[in-house]
Every structure is written in C-alpha cells, then in structure tokens.
Design a protein around this motif. Structure first.
Motif, PDB file in Angstrom:
ATOM      1  N   ARG A 110       0.816  -1.164   0.088  1.00 55.00           N
ATOM      2  CA  ARG A 110       0.040   0.011   0.046  1.00 55.00           C
ATOM      3  C   ARG A 110       0.921   1.181   0.069  1.00 55.00           C
ATOM      4  O   ARG A 110       1.850   1.273   0.375  1.00 55.00           O
ATOM      5  CB  ARG A 110      -0.916  -0.026   1.287  1.00 55.00           C
ATOM      6  CG  ARG A 110      -2.056  -1.287   1.197  1.00 55.00           C
ATOM      7  CD  ARG A 110      -2.544  -1.250   2.503  1.00 55.00           C
ATOM      8  NE  ARG A 110      -3.749  -2.365   2.483  1.00 55.00           N
ATOM      9  CZ  ARG A 110      -4.315  -2.532   3.557  1.00 55.00           C
ATOM     10  NH1 ARG A 110      -4.035  -1.857   4.743  1.00 55.00           N
ATOM     11  NH2 ARG A 110      -5.269  -3.567   3.579  1.00 55.00           N
ATOM     12  N   SER A 112       1.721   5.492   0.781  1.00 55.99           N
ATOM     13  CA  SER A 112       1.476   6.525   1.571  1.00 55.99           C
ATOM     14  C   SER A 112       2.550   7.541   1.338  1.00 55.99           C
ATOM     15  O   SER A 112       3.795   7.106   0.767  1.00 55.99           O
ATOM     16  CB  SER A 112       1.222   6.224   3.136  1.00 55.99           C
ATOM     17  OG  SER A 112       2.676   5.834   3.731  1.00 55.99           O
ATOM     18  N   ALA A 121      -2.985  11.942   0.619  1.00 58.06           N
ATOM     19  CA  ALA A 121      -3.636  11.103   1.237  1.00 58.06           C
ATOM     20  C   ALA A 121      -4.752  10.271   0.297  1.00 58.06           C
ATOM     21  O   ALA A 121      -4.819   8.848   0.521  1.00 58.06           O
ATOM     22  CB  ALA A 121      -4.324  11.269   2.698  1.00 58.06           C
ATOM     23  N   LEU A 122      -5.741  10.907  -0.096  1.00 58.80           N
ATOM     24  CA  LEU A 122      -6.748  10.322  -0.779  1.00 58.80           C
ATOM     25  C   LEU A 122      -6.072   9.871  -2.029  1.00 58.80           C
ATOM     26  O   LEU A 122      -6.525   8.556  -2.491  1.00 58.80           O
ATOM     27  CB  LEU A 122      -7.652  11.453  -1.204  1.00 58.80           C
ATOM     28  CG  LEU A 122      -8.705  10.974  -2.340  1.00 58.80           C
ATOM     29  CD1 LEU A 122      -9.654  10.056  -1.595  1.00 58.80           C
ATOM     30  CD2 LEU A 122      -9.718  12.152  -2.815  1.00 58.80           C
ATOM     31  N   ARG A 125      -4.560   6.359  -1.137  1.00 59.03           N
ATOM     32  CA  ARG A 125      -5.446   5.547  -0.610  1.00 59.03           C
ATOM     33  C   ARG A 125      -6.113   4.843  -1.946  1.00 59.03           C
ATOM     34  O   ARG A 125      -6.637   3.672  -1.740  1.00 59.03           O
ATOM     35  CB  ARG A 125      -6.441   6.126   0.240  1.00 59.03           C
ATOM     36  CG  ARG A 125      -7.544   5.241   0.828  1.00 59.03           C
ATOM     37  CD  ARG A 125      -6.700   4.275   1.883  1.00 59.03           C
ATOM     38  NE  ARG A 125      -7.804   3.189   2.373  1.00 59.03           N
ATOM     39  CZ  ARG A 125      -8.137   3.429   3.788  1.00 59.03           C
ATOM     40  NH1 ARG A 125      -7.833   4.280   4.398  1.00 59.03           N
ATOM     41  NH2 ARG A 125      -8.872   2.432   4.103  1.00 59.03           N
ATOM     42  N   TRP A 128      -4.694   1.539  -3.066  1.00 64.13           N
ATOM     43  CA  TRP A 128      -4.240   0.288  -2.260  1.00 64.13           C
ATOM     44  C   TRP A 128      -4.890  -0.905  -2.959  1.00 64.13           C
ATOM     45  O   TRP A 128      -5.183  -1.737  -2.244  1.00 64.13           O
ATOM     46  CB  TRP A 128      -5.084   0.636  -0.912  1.00 64.13           C
ATOM     47  CG  TRP A 128      -4.293   1.531  -0.049  1.00 64.13           C
ATOM     48  CD1 TRP A 128      -3.145   2.414  -0.235  1.00 64.13           C
ATOM     49  CD2 TRP A 128      -4.579   1.703   1.335  1.00 64.13           C
ATOM     50  NE1 TRP A 128      -2.890   2.957   0.804  1.00 64.13           N
ATOM     51  CE2 TRP A 128      -3.536   2.479   1.963  1.00 64.13           C
ATOM     52  CE3 TRP A 128      -5.308   0.843   2.289  1.00 64.13           C
ATOM     53  CZ2 TRP A 128      -3.533   2.774   3.298  1.00 64.13           C
ATOM     54  CZ3 TRP A 128      -5.427   1.375   3.666  1.00 64.13           C
ATOM     55  CH2 TRP A 128      -4.097   2.334   3.935  1.00 64.13           C
ATOM     56  N   GLN A 181       1.959  -0.264   4.664  1.00 66.57           N
ATOM     57  CA  GLN A 181       2.157   0.812   3.915  1.00 66.57           C
ATOM     58  C   GLN A 181       3.683   1.112   3.718  1.00 66.57           C
ATOM     59  O   GLN A 181       4.604   1.325   4.686  1.00 66.57           O
ATOM     60  CB  GLN A 181       1.640   2.078   4.240  1.00 66.57           C
ATOM     61  CG  GLN A 181       0.174   1.908   4.183  1.00 66.57           C
ATOM     62  CD  GLN A 181      -0.401   3.222   5.177  1.00 66.57           C
ATOM     63  OE1 GLN A 181      -0.299   4.188   4.871  1.00 66.57           O
ATOM     64  NE2 GLN A 181      -1.646   2.977   5.844  1.00 66.57           N
TER      65      GLN A 181
END
Length: 222
Positions: A110, A112, A121-122, A125, A128, A181
């Motif tokens: 994942r 970050s 951050a969006l 995500r 992922w 992450q």
C-alpha cells in the motif's frame, strides 16, 4: 529459506541513498541490497557502498538500471525499491509469509506519502488495490526471480516500465497487495504543487495508455 534481493535504482540520490540502504539493513541484515546507479554525478555510488550496498552501473533510465541490478541479484524474490521510499517495519516477515505460498508470484505494498496533505492521502488510498491505473514502482514491486525472467524483465524504458511489468505479470497471475504501507517522498508534489503534479501525472498516464512512446513521455516528466 526464501531469500530476498532489494534492488534500488538511483541517479544523483546522495541526499537519500544512505538512509534508504541503512533502513533496509536495519529491517533485515541478511537481505541483499543492490544499488543500480545510472551515472550519478554526485556521491551516490560511494555513499551506497559505505552504507553496505553492492553498486552496479547501468544505462540511465529506471528500466535499464533495474535490469542491471536484477542481473547480479542472487535472491529468490526481487524487491524493487525507490531510493526515496521506505519499507514498513514488518516488510520482510509479511513478505516471507506471503511468498511461502508457491502460488504467490508478485506483490506490491500500500502507498503513503511523507506529507499529511489530504489530497495526497486520498491519491495514495486510491492505489491500495491493483489495476492498470493504480500500480506503480513507488509502491515497491516484489516479484519472484523466475517470473521476472519469464516476463523478460523491465522494458528498457525511462518511464512506465513499472506499469508495463505489472501489466505483463497481471496477465499471468494475481498481483497481491501487502497489508502494510510504504512511505514515499512527496518532494515532486511539494516542488511543483500537489494538484498540478497529480494532474500532470494523470495526463502522462493517459498518453501512455493511448500509445505515446514512454521516451517521449519521459521528456515531459522531467
């Protein structure tokens, strides 16, 4: 016992390479660490050696450099890590558990960023899960050496070599997502503006999808 080779492409990464190599060494001192340098004009190769990595030289470009690193790697599983990306603390226990299953052939982590901005951050995500749009080298591609060579390695491209190899792998097997992450640098976003860089990257991806040469796209990327 399953062995891992961490392969790090680098070009003028003197600000990051020592910390990158040392971080991997702290996680597992037994893991092979290879820095594939593309002709750095700074102290990247010397710093990488001093930190405990083996340094190999390759033609400039992430694809050729990664292939040069893989050519000398001895591990059963290749971990392709960017110099400005850090693995999670439990990276190797998680990878050993995943690749203990012989059906597991390729994986990514994942994503970050090292910046708390909500838009980054969006964006992280959304990556992922695995798809053509959401799997990149920033997420640390992990692949069994046998599959890597069966797929012909990375294309000798300066950009989107990671997307292409994920695509080839996906045609054969499932791309697993490790439930942890990596943390990658947001330096490009901070330098160029977060929204502007995200839109620029998306525009480059659309060009790649439409068949524009990665070499031509790379000139825009730089």
């Amino acid at each position: 016992m399953l062995t891992f080779s961490v392969i790090i492409p680098a070009l003028n990464e003197s600000a990051h390479i020592t910390a990158c190599v040392q971080a991997v060494r702290r996680l597992d001192p037994q893991v092979e660490v290879i820095v594939a340098d593309g002709g750095s004009r700074d102290e990247t190769p010397a710093l990488a050696r001093a930190a405990g990595a083996r340094v190999v030289l390759g033609p400039r470009g992430r694809g050729p450099q990664l292939n040069a690193g893989a050519a000398v790697a001895t591990g059963d599983v290749f971990v392709f890590l960017h110099a400005d990306t850090r693995l999670p603390a439990d990276a190797f226990p998680l990878l050993r558990a995943l690749f203990a299953d012989p059906q597991a052939q390729v994986a990514k982590f994942r994503l970050s960023f090292d910046d708390p901005d909500w838009l980054l951050a969006l964006a992280a995500r959304l990556m992922w899960f695995d798809s053509l749009l959401t799997s990149y080298g920033d997420q640390c591609m992990v692949m069994r050496r046998d599959l890597f060579y069966a797929l012909g390695g990375f294309p000798n491209w300066p950009l989107f070599e990671d997307v292409e190899l994920f695509r080839r792998a996906r045609a054969r097997t499932r791309v697993h997502v490790v439930p942890a992450q990596v943390v990658t640098s947001a330096r490009r976003f901070r330098a160029n503006g977060i929204l502007r860089q995200l839109l620029h990257d998306f525009w480059l991806w659309l060009q790649y999808l439409s068949g524009v040469s990665p070499h031509a796209i790379a000139r825009q990327y730089r």
